[in-house]
Design an enzyme around this catalytic site. Sequence first.
Site, PDB file in Angstrom:
ATOM      1  N   CYS A  77     -42.131  47.676  89.208  1.00  9.67           N
ATOM      2  CA  CYS A  77     -41.221  48.702  89.477  1.00  9.67           C
ATOM      3  C   CYS A  77     -41.623  49.299  90.800  1.00  9.67           C
ATOM      4  CB  CYS A  77     -40.997  49.467  88.482  1.00  9.67           C
ATOM      5  SG  CYS A  77     -39.458  50.920  88.550  1.00  9.67           S
ATOM      6  N   ASP A 124     -29.411  51.747  89.872  1.00  9.89           N
ATOM      7  CA  ASP A 124     -30.618  52.403  90.524  1.00  9.89           C
ATOM      8  C   ASP A 124     -30.421  53.480  91.506  1.00  9.89           C
ATOM      9  OD1 ASP A 124     -33.353  53.171  91.698  1.00  9.89           O
ATOM     10  OD2 ASP A 124     -33.963  51.008  91.705  1.00  9.89           O
ATOM     11  N   CYS A 127     -34.503  51.077  95.290  1.00  8.10           N
ATOM     12  CA  CYS A 127     -35.004  49.982  94.321  1.00  8.10           C
ATOM     13  C   CYS A 127     -36.293  49.023  95.443  1.00  8.10           C
ATOM     14  CB  CYS A 127     -34.017  48.928  93.800  1.00  8.10           C
ATOM     15  SG  CYS A 127     -34.733  47.875  92.732  1.00  8.10           S
ATOM     16  N   GLY A 128     -37.431  49.619  94.844  1.00 12.81           N
ATOM     17  CA  GLY A 128     -38.493  48.866  95.715  1.00 12.81           C
ATOM     18  C   GLY A 128     -38.665  47.292  95.513  1.00 12.81           C
ATOM     19  N   THR A 129     -38.512  46.809  94.577  1.00 16.67           N
ATOM     20  CA  THR A 129     -38.339  45.556  93.985  1.00 16.67           C
ATOM     21  C   THR A 129     -37.295  44.701  94.669  1.00 16.67           C
ATOM     22  OG1 THR A 129     -37.610  45.654  92.013  1.00 16.67           O
ATOM     23  CG2 THR A 129     -39.728  45.368  92.151  1.00 16.67           C
TER      24      THR A 129
HETATM   25  O1  PYC Z   1     -37.790  50.416  92.295  1.00 12.87           O
HETATM   26  O2  PYC Z   1     -38.291  48.519  92.000  1.00 12.87           O
HETATM   27  C1  PYC Z   1     -37.587  49.211  91.687  1.00 12.87           C
HETATM   28  C2  PYC Z   1     -36.965  49.464  90.308  1.00 12.87           C
HETATM   29  C3  PYC Z   1     -36.580  48.509  89.438  1.00 12.87           C
HETATM   30  C4  PYC Z   1     -35.760  49.164  88.596  1.00 12.87           C
HETATM   31  C5  PYC Z   1     -35.529  50.521  88.818  1.00 12.87           C
HETATM   32  N1  PYC Z   1     -36.241  50.604  90.238  1.00 12.87           N
END
Ligand code: PYC
Length: 324
Positions: free
Chosen positions: A96, A246, A250-252
């Site tokens: 995450c 999100d 969302c980093g991923t």
């Molecule tokens: O930021 O990767 C992220 C993420 C995944 C689910 C919620 N945030």
Amino acid sequence: MARGNGEVSNSARVIDSHTAGEPTRVVVDGGPDLGDGPIAERLRRFATHHDDFRRSVILEPRGSDALVGALLCTPADPGCAVGVIFFNNVGYLNMCGHGAIGVAVTLAYLGSVEVGELRLETPVGVVPVVLRTPNEATIENVPSYRFRSAVAVAVEGLGNVRGDIAWGGNWFFLVDATSIPGLAAITLDAEPELTEAARRIKAALVRGGVTGRDGAEIDHIEFFGPPVSADAHGRNFVLCPGAAYDRSPCGTGTSAKLACLAADGELRPGEAWVQESLIGSRFVARYRHGGANEIVPSITGEAFVCSEGTLIRDPRDPFKNGIG
Ligand code: PYC
């Protein structure tokens, strides 16, 4: 840290933060004892033996669907500051991005780390972090790649929808929002329509047996489109596995987007990509080349601690393990 005496406490100390608007709840004490070994193995023990703890921390009345939990554990790799297992309202996350930034900022808030370099051990690998200030961090995410491009799925009410399948630490199906009839723009006003369209796409992927590598479930749907701010490069909407969107970019999901841009030759290594979220918050992302057809993304974002407290699970409370 998770307890080391085999018990689950009736109270857990948590620190809540948000990264670009998306909440992270870090469990710093009172979590289950998951033993030693690889973090991926400890995640399996968490899911198998202590799922009620996840539910208690995330579900109402103590949490909310948008919340991502982060259980800190002693790392197997002594070069890491902590091990971390991420979880949400329906289960566990491989990685995450917003949560990793939230964990780094929380560790700084606790005085456990200084501004500078640190490493987090996650179920899918070690994530190096540069804490630039007590509130800003750059994470180097796990190697990311586009798995398949322009995959068509027949979606109820939307017809044939094309998208790319990419790995960014989680599996994503990325769709150009402008290709969906009736989806005007990625704005907060359009959140109900975006959520419904993403839900239908996810159902179509399951129906059609469309998966990530080795049959992995694609559990995140990402719409992308033009930015609102002139100095950003794109805006996204990401539907998470538990059907909450999100609030951060969302980093991923940003990593998966970078993998697609790199595969299409639309972004060079080291070039900045400013990714806006549905609420207008932003991450700055870059990549370097990784292994064959892989990139290694870096994501920079800000997080702020917003509360700290103790979650109480009174054994007499009928909702000690959450509602639902
Ligand atoms: O930021 O990767 C992220 C993420 C995944 C689910 C919620 N945030």
